[in-house]
Write a protein that holds these residues in place. Sequence first.
Motif, mmCIF file in Angstrom:
data_model
loop_
_atom_site.group_PDB
_atom_site.id
_atom_site.type_symbol
_atom_site.label_atom_id
_atom_site.label_comp_id
_atom_site.label_asym_id
_atom_site.label_seq_id
_atom_site.Cartn_x
_atom_site.Cartn_y
_atom_site.Cartn_z
ATOM 1 N N VAL A 116 0.880 -1.174 0.000
ATOM 2 C CA VAL A 116 0.000 0.000 0.000
ATOM 3 C C VAL A 116 0.910 1.214 0.000
ATOM 4 C CG1 VAL A 116 -1.800 1.264 1.218
ATOM 5 C CG2 VAL A 116 -1.823 -1.233 1.220
ATOM 6 N N GLU A 117 0.883 1.961 -1.086
ATOM 7 C CA GLU A 117 1.850 3.043 -1.295
ATOM 8 C C GLU A 117 1.243 4.401 -0.980
ATOM 9 O OE1 GLU A 117 4.926 4.555 -4.808
ATOM 10 O OE2 GLU A 117 3.422 3.034 -5.188
ATOM 11 N N MET A 137 -14.765 0.389 7.247
ATOM 12 C CA MET A 137 -15.186 0.647 5.877
ATOM 13 C C MET A 137 -14.739 -0.518 5.012
ATOM 14 S SD MET A 137 -16.673 3.451 6.472
ATOM 15 C CE MET A 137 -17.158 3.866 4.798
ATOM 16 N N CYS A 138 -15.637 -1.008 4.167
ATOM 17 C CA CYS A 138 -15.372 -2.222 3.403
ATOM 18 C C CYS A 138 -15.276 -1.941 1.912
ATOM 19 C CB CYS A 138 -16.471 -3.253 3.647
ATOM 20 S SG CYS A 138 -16.669 -3.705 5.376
ATOM 21 N N ALA A 139 -14.552 -2.811 1.210
ATOM 22 C CA ALA A 139 -14.448 -2.774 -0.241
ATOM 23 C C ALA A 139 -14.194 -4.191 -0.717
ATOM 24 C CB ALA A 139 -13.332 -1.839 -0.696
ATOM 25 N N LEU A 140 -14.948 -4.619 -1.712
ATOM 26 C CA LEU A 140 -14.776 -5.950 -2.296
ATOM 27 C C LEU A 140 -14.417 -5.754 -3.756
ATOM 28 C CD1 LEU A 140 -14.869 -8.976 -1.882
ATOM 29 C CD2 LEU A 140 -17.331 -8.919 -2.281
ATOM 30 N N THR A 141 -13.152 -5.953 -4.089
ATOM 31 C CA THR A 141 -12.660 -5.643 -5.418
ATOM 32 C C THR A 141 -11.517 -6.568 -5.778
ATOM 33 O OG1 THR A 141 -11.823 -3.842 -6.814
ATOM 34 C CG2 THR A 141 -11.016 -3.935 -4.552
ATOM 35 N N ARG A 142 -11.029 -6.430 -6.986
ATOM 36 C CA ARG A 142 -9.891 -7.236 -7.438
ATOM 37 C C ARG A 142 -8.593 -6.455 -7.247
ATOM 38 N NH1 ARG A 142 -11.066 -11.956 -9.673
ATOM 39 N NH2 ARG A 142 -13.221 -12.329 -10.360
ATOM 40 N N VAL A 143 -7.654 -7.109 -6.603
ATOM 41 C CA VAL A 143 -6.315 -6.553 -6.412
ATOM 42 C C VAL A 143 -5.343 -7.494 -7.106
ATOM 43 C CG1 VAL A 143 -4.567 -5.859 -4.739
ATOM 44 C CG2 VAL A 143 -6.998 -5.547 -4.201
ATOM 45 N N GLN A 144 -4.691 -6.990 -8.163
ATOM 46 C CA GLN A 144 -3.832 -7.826 -8.996
ATOM 47 C C GLN A 144 -4.606 -9.053 -9.493
ATOM 48 O OE1 GLN A 144 -0.335 -8.428 -6.448
ATOM 49 N NE2 GLN A 144 0.809 -7.050 -7.779
ATOM 50 N N GLU A 201 -11.063 2.177 11.839
ATOM 51 C CA GLU A 201 -10.735 3.481 12.392
ATOM 52 C C GLU A 201 -9.560 3.424 13.369
ATOM 53 O OE1 GLU A 201 -13.935 5.197 14.536
ATOM 54 O OE2 GLU A 201 -14.137 3.557 15.969
ATOM 55 N N ASP A 202 -9.012 2.236 13.617
ATOM 56 C CA ASP A 202 -7.797 2.152 14.420
ATOM 57 C C ASP A 202 -6.541 2.441 13.602
ATOM 58 O OD1 ASP A 202 -7.573 -0.107 12.879
ATOM 59 O OD2 ASP A 202 -7.585 -1.539 14.544
ATOM 60 N N GLY A 203 -6.717 2.692 12.275
ATOM 61 C CA GLY A 203 -5.595 3.055 11.427
ATOM 62 C C GLY A 203 -4.985 1.898 10.663
ATOM 63 N N PHE A 204 -5.634 0.737 10.657
ATOM 64 C CA PHE A 204 -5.096 -0.428 9.967
ATOM 65 C C PHE A 204 -5.996 -0.820 8.804
ATOM 66 C CE2 PHE A 204 -3.058 -0.660 14.062
ATOM 67 C CZ PHE A 204 -1.802 -1.177 13.796
ATOM 68 N N LEU A 205 -5.370 -1.343 7.744
ATOM 69 C CA LEU A 205 -6.083 -1.889 6.601
ATOM 70 C C LEU A 205 -5.882 -3.401 6.594
ATOM 71 C CD1 LEU A 205 -7.630 -1.627 3.888
ATOM 72 C CD2 LEU A 205 -5.392 -1.347 2.770
ATOM 73 N N TYR A 206 -7.002 -4.134 6.612
ATOM 74 C CA TYR A 206 -6.959 -5.595 6.649
ATOM 75 C C TYR A 206 -7.376 -6.134 5.282
ATOM 76 C CZ TYR A 206 -6.987 -4.637 11.672
ATOM 77 O OH TYR A 206 -6.694 -4.153 12.923
ATOM 78 N N LEU A 239 -7.653 -14.008 6.666
ATOM 79 C CA LEU A 239 -6.849 -12.795 6.698
ATOM 80 C C LEU A 239 -5.507 -13.046 6.024
ATOM 81 C CD1 LEU A 239 -6.471 -9.865 7.696
ATOM 82 C CD2 LEU A 239 -5.556 -10.823 9.828
ATOM 83 N N LEU A 240 -5.157 -12.198 5.035
ATOM 84 C CA LEU A 240 -3.927 -12.367 4.275
ATOM 85 C C LEU A 240 -2.825 -11.409 4.713
ATOM 86 C CD1 LEU A 240 -5.396 -12.811 0.676
ATOM 87 C CD2 LEU A 240 -4.668 -14.595 2.267
ATOM 88 N N SER A 241 -3.183 -10.155 4.958
ATOM 89 C CA SER A 241 -2.164 -9.163 5.327
ATOM 90 C C SER A 241 -2.807 -8.014 6.079
ATOM 91 C CB SER A 241 -1.434 -8.641 4.084
ATOM 92 O OG SER A 241 -2.345 -8.034 3.191
ATOM 93 N N VAL A 242 -1.972 -7.305 6.831
ATOM 94 C CA VAL A 242 -2.398 -6.140 7.605
ATOM 95 C C VAL A 242 -1.420 -5.005 7.330
ATOM 96 C CG1 VAL A 242 -2.887 -5.225 9.894
ATOM 97 C CG2 VAL A 242 -3.347 -7.633 9.407
ATOM 98 N N HIS A 243 -1.957 -3.809 7.077
ATOM 99 C CA HIS A 243 -1.128 -2.638 6.778
ATOM 100 C C HIS A 243 -1.374 -1.566 7.830
ATOM 101 C CE1 HIS A 243 -0.056 -4.206 2.778
ATOM 102 N NE2 HIS A 243 -1.309 -4.611 2.724
ATOM 103 N N ASP A 244 -0.303 -1.092 8.426
ATOM 104 C CA ASP A 244 -0.365 -0.021 9.411
ATOM 105 C C ASP A 244 -0.275 1.309 8.683
ATOM 106 O OD1 ASP A 244 -0.196 1.710 11.502
ATOM 107 O OD2 ASP A 244 1.495 0.729 12.500
ATOM 108 N N LEU A 245 -1.357 2.076 8.688
ATOM 109 C CA LEU A 245 -1.411 3.345 7.964
ATOM 110 C C LEU A 245 -1.419 4.541 8.914
ATOM 111 C CD1 LEU A 245 -4.140 2.394 5.309
ATOM 112 C CD2 LEU A 245 -1.669 2.012 5.236
#
Length: 477
Positions: free
Chosen positions: A34-35, A332-339, A349-354, A368-374
């Motif tokens: 996540v860039e 907040m949710c999103a169901l989409t294709r990534v790669q 709202e804790d600042g993480f993307l799952y 759960l595949l990955s967690v990103h700290d934003l």
Amino acid sequence: MATYQMNFNQDFTSLSVLSPTGLRLYSITSQDKVEEIFAKDNTEQIRIVERLFNSSLVVLVTAQKPNCLKMLHFKKKQDICNCFYPSEILCVRMNRQRLVVCLAESIHIHDIRDMKILHSIENIAPNEQGLCALSLNSHLAFPVCQTSGELRIFNASKLRTGMTIRAHATPLSALAFSPSGALLATASERGTVIRVFCVKNGQRVQEFRRGVSCVRIASLVFSASGDFLCASSNTETVHVFKIDARAVEAVELRAIADVAAKSETSASEATAATAAEEGHKSAAPAAPAASWGGMFSKAVSSLLLPTQVSEVLAQDRSFATVQLAQGGLRHMCALTRVQKELRLLIACEDGFLYVHEFSAERGGACKLLSVHDLRGALEGVIELQLSESVLRSQIKATGPTGTTQPSLTLLKSCAASVLIENPDPMQDNSYAGILKGDQADAMSDSAKFRKLRDAIDTPTKLYDERQFPPVAIAAKD
């Protein structure tokens, strides 16, 4: 614990993270990456952020000026214009043709190419939550009653009022259009039942039961393909429901049959009235010949028996679920294709993307595949201070006496007035502009149009070659 306001853009390729200290935009390039593409300090107390797809256009609303909409080109560090409204801005929605601003008692529709106000919907039922939804084909839905879940659909492209749908017995809490704009999902304040309606005729397509306890719906969104509907609440479970194509087709067939039946009835009544006027009276009217509408109605009735229809509408269980680590937070949710892989993205709202795995065939529990700290800052990003461009505009607009002369455009529609301010006037270098001479205190319509088009059309290729720009907008004649 600090809370973060998370918001996806229209195609789920970008995520904005707003905290009391700063605003950051992220590009979702893969499940493992996540860039960060933009960051600024939150000195103005920003409370609403919306990005137009993968373009450079971002709109902001601050707590310091709650009735002012700021549009900026974040890649070029330019303010485009400021729009002022009669009262506090509660919600902003955008697509490639329209920008909609929702106030408590009115809704304003702009042409996003030049920000001209096209229409204002006045005297609506008090909408203190700013609840509204805008489809990609410019259908607008908003509540029209404070005591029940009644909503209205408005065609923001043709500026026509559509049908009214009584979706729930209690007030609405969430609205969402499918990507095609053919379906509308709704949820009430109770949050126990989620319904899906056909936009063309207002008929109910499906009904999903989320649970038996009352909850607050935080996110209601269709998947990028429109085949699934995702809902999150203040509980620890995220539900994904499957849209049944047979139910959608059945509603559309019934709508066509109803139209055909009404046409046949109207034609029969017109024929009978004509015969009565001409004095052709008979004891009993002859049986009408078989028509296309009648045959079509019979075909629909034979194809879909009442038991089959009930079975289609009874598919109200969740197709897939995600068990969150902690309830009571906004997700907040999103169901989409990534790669090219289908992924369920959950921004907390804790600042993480799952990032979760999702199977369109099996459903069930999502892994759960990955967690990103934003929450933190990253190196080498664009920093923008809006106050710098505003200060430059004030210096340019200051006359010999030291009084400020801002460049303002007044747009009137119905009973509402919207002020559009150019915070950083851009010189018009067109042939017509040169002939007119120097007009540093005002921005021409063509110059404003070029700035908006540049922000809308410019892709952020500097950060991700796989991103794509919105459809190019042709210049006006």
